[in-house]
Design a protein around this motif. Structure first.
Motif, mmCIF file in Angstrom:
data_model
loop_
_atom_site.group_PDB
_atom_site.id
_atom_site.type_symbol
_atom_site.label_atom_id
_atom_site.label_comp_id
_atom_site.label_asym_id
_atom_site.label_seq_id
_atom_site.Cartn_x
_atom_site.Cartn_y
_atom_site.Cartn_z
ATOM 1 N N PRO A 1 -30.889 43.882 24.506
ATOM 2 C CA PRO A 1 -32.342 43.716 24.407
ATOM 3 C C PRO A 1 -32.858 42.676 25.390
ATOM 4 N N ALA A 2 -34.008 42.962 26.003
ATOM 5 C CA ALA A 2 -34.623 41.991 26.906
ATOM 6 C C ALA A 2 -35.096 40.766 26.137
ATOM 7 N N ASP A 3 -35.536 40.969 24.908
ATOM 8 C CA ASP A 3 -36.035 39.894 24.053
ATOM 9 C C ASP A 3 -35.427 40.082 22.665
ATOM 10 N N PRO A 4 -34.285 39.444 22.385
ATOM 11 C CA PRO A 4 -33.614 39.658 21.098
ATOM 12 C C PRO A 4 -34.498 39.343 19.892
ATOM 13 N N GLU A 5 -35.310 38.298 19.991
ATOM 14 C CA GLU A 5 -36.188 37.934 18.876
ATOM 15 C C GLU A 5 -37.168 39.071 18.572
ATOM 16 N N ARG A 6 -37.769 39.612 19.618
ATOM 17 C CA ARG A 6 -38.707 40.719 19.417
ATOM 18 C C ARG A 6 -37.976 41.973 18.957
ATOM 19 N N SER A 7 -36.774 42.192 19.451
ATOM 20 C CA SER A 7 -36.001 43.361 19.046
ATOM 21 C C SER A 7 -35.667 43.280 17.561
ATOM 22 N N LEU A 8 -35.330 42.086 17.096
ATOM 23 C CA LEU A 8 -35.086 41.871 15.668
ATOM 24 C C LEU A 8 -36.319 42.243 14.858
ATOM 25 N N LEU B 1 -21.828 53.820 6.953
ATOM 26 C CA LEU B 1 -22.743 53.055 7.787
ATOM 27 C C LEU B 1 -23.139 53.915 8.987
ATOM 28 N N VAL B 2 -24.405 53.824 9.368
ATOM 29 C CA VAL B 2 -24.898 54.523 10.552
ATOM 30 C C VAL B 2 -25.612 53.516 11.441
ATOM 31 N N HIS B 3 -25.219 53.477 12.709
ATOM 32 C CA HIS B 3 -25.909 52.624 13.668
ATOM 33 C C HIS B 3 -27.132 53.346 14.194
ATOM 34 N N VAL B 4 -28.289 52.776 13.945
ATOM 35 C CA VAL B 4 -29.550 53.336 14.418
ATOM 36 C C VAL B 4 -29.883 52.664 15.747
ATOM 37 N N LYS B 5 -29.537 53.356 16.798
ATOM 38 C CA LYS B 5 -29.735 52.857 18.160
ATOM 39 C C LYS B 5 -30.474 53.922 18.950
ATOM 40 N N ASP B 6 -31.437 53.517 19.761
ATOM 41 C CA ASP B 6 -32.153 54.475 20.589
ATOM 42 C C ASP B 6 -31.636 54.382 22.026
ATOM 43 N N VAL B 7 -31.687 55.515 22.739
ATOM 44 C CA VAL B 7 -31.229 55.559 24.122
ATOM 45 C C VAL B 7 -32.193 56.408 24.945
ATOM 46 N N ARG B 8 -32.205 56.131 26.231
ATOM 47 C CA ARG B 8 -32.925 56.967 27.185
ATOM 48 C C ARG B 8 -32.091 57.030 28.452
ATOM 49 N N ASP B 9 -31.804 58.248 28.903
ATOM 50 C CA ASP B 9 -30.955 58.455 30.080
ATOM 51 C C ASP B 9 -29.614 57.747 29.934
ATOM 52 N N GLY B 10 -29.090 57.772 28.701
ATOM 53 C CA GLY B 10 -27.770 57.223 28.447
ATOM 54 C C GLY B 10 -27.693 55.727 28.278
ATOM 55 N N ARG B 11 -28.835 55.043 28.285
ATOM 56 C CA ARG B 11 -28.838 53.585 28.168
ATOM 57 C C ARG B 11 -29.643 53.151 26.946
ATOM 58 N N PRO B 12 -29.193 52.096 26.238
ATOM 59 C CA PRO B 12 -29.925 51.633 25.059
ATOM 60 C C PRO B 12 -31.322 51.127 25.402
ATOM 61 N N VAL B 13 -32.286 51.483 24.560
ATOM 62 C CA VAL B 13 -33.667 51.007 24.684
ATOM 63 C C VAL B 13 -34.146 50.600 23.297
ATOM 64 N N TYR C 1 -24.544 41.470 16.842
ATOM 65 C CA TYR C 1 -24.306 41.539 18.285
ATOM 66 C C TYR C 1 -25.631 41.619 19.037
ATOM 67 N N THR C 2 -26.622 42.241 18.424
ATOM 68 C CA THR C 2 -27.953 42.366 19.016
ATOM 69 C C THR C 2 -28.549 41.000 19.344
ATOM 70 N N LEU C 3 -28.175 39.987 18.579
ATOM 71 C CA LEU C 3 -28.805 38.666 18.683
ATOM 72 C C LEU C 3 -27.899 37.633 19.351
ATOM 73 N N ARG C 4 -26.864 38.095 20.032
ATOM 74 C CA ARG C 4 -25.853 37.171 20.559
ATOM 75 C C ARG C 4 -26.390 36.203 21.610
ATOM 76 N N GLU C 5 -27.498 36.561 22.280
ATOM 77 C CA GLU C 5 -28.046 35.679 23.321
ATOM 78 C C GLU C 5 -29.018 34.646 22.757
ATOM 79 N N MET C 6 -29.299 34.711 21.465
ATOM 80 C CA MET C 6 -30.189 33.713 20.875
ATOM 81 C C MET C 6 -29.447 32.388 20.716
ATOM 82 N N ASP C 7 -30.118 31.308 20.942
ATOM 83 C CA ASP C 7 -29.520 29.978 20.866
ATOM 84 C C ASP C 7 -29.541 29.511 19.415
ATOM 85 N N ALA C 8 -28.547 29.981 18.661
ATOM 86 C CA ALA C 8 -28.503 29.666 17.233
ATOM 87 C C ALA C 8 -27.078 29.826 16.728
ATOM 88 N N THR C 9 -26.726 29.052 15.726
ATOM 89 C CA THR C 9 -25.444 29.230 15.067
ATOM 90 C C THR C 9 -25.502 30.480 14.193
#
Length: 241
Positions: free
Chosen positions: A222-229, A179-191, A9-17
């Motif tokens: 993510p603002a930049d899915p490729e970099r987030s990956l 399984l554990v989702h390792v997600k970071d947040v700040r002020d209640g929003r993902p970062v 889901y993190t990479l859903r905005e990337m233009d790829a199959t």
């Protein structure tokens, strides 16, 4: 052994199959992927992509209605990908806004887990933050956990957003958080991981102690899915076995 994966889901905005996304993940240090559905992809092509990339399927998010409608068919589809853990990704706040609702939700998921177990698959529930609303002297999520022995894919970022201690919750869920989702947040929003309030190293240690099998990186927006990956893979690389 603890593996590292990325929720696609993190990479859903990337233009790829989907096979192309899997190939890209295979170029990083991740050990696997977690599916957010297959879309119109051919399962056989997806399985080939996993093999070519040297990746495993950590799990798959599948809606509750789809799982209940055809547990055998869903289990068989994902079994073709080497995926045995199926995760209900979301239930709205009405499922946790009272003691009775939380207990009913737990019992419903426990029944589905039994059906999937008969098909050789394992069920887990993925939390957000709304499950932690108070329903008396405890949170709805606590009532849910006490009502039935349902596995949880604990999203520790949303736990932090809800004001709870993720390490304490992981300790409570020993043997129930594969399984554990390792997600970071700040002020209640993902970062981006490492830029928020999540005590990453402490949580990873707690997950290991709880018997977690997969640390799954996720960023909801993510603002930049490729970099987030790339960043997620780099930071989690030191935590996998």
């Amino acid at each position: 052994m603890v593996g590292t994966a990325i929720q696609l889901y993190t990479l859903r905005e990337m233009d790829a199959t989907l096979p192309e996304l899997i190939a890209r993940v295979g170029e990083t240090a991740f050990d696997g992927v977690e599916f957010a559905g297959l879309g119109d992809a051919d399962p056989d092509e997806v399985a080939d992509a996993l093999d070519d990339a040297g990746l495993d399927a950590a799990g798959a998010h599948v809606g509750l209605d789809d799982l209940e409608a055809d547990p055998a068919g869903v289990a068989e589809t994902y079994r073709r990908l080497g995926c045995e853990t199926l995760v209900v990704p979301y239930l709205d706040e009405t499922h946790f806004d009272s003691e009775a609702a939380a207990v009913e939700t737990a019992e419903r998921l426990a029944a589905l887990a039994a059906d999937l177990d008969a098909e050789g698959a394992r069920l887990a529930y993925h939390n957000h933050d709304h499950e932690f609303v108070d329903v008396g002297d405890r949170a709805g999520f606590d009532a849910f956990l006490d009502a039935a022995d349902v596995n949880v894919e604990l999203d520790i970022g949303w736990v932090v957003a809800a004001g709870r201690d993720p390490t304490a919750l992981l300790d409570r869920l020993a043997g129930r958080a594969p399984l554990v989702h390792v997600k970071d947040v700040r002020d209640g929003r993902p970062v981006e991981l490492g830029e928020g309030e999540l005590p990453v190293e402490e949580c990873v240690r707690a997950a290991r102690d709880a018997g977690t099998e997969w640390l799954v990186y996720e960023h909801d927006d993510p603002a930049d899915p490729e970099r987030s990956l790339e960043r997620g893979a780099e930071l989690l690389a030191g935590f996998g076995d």
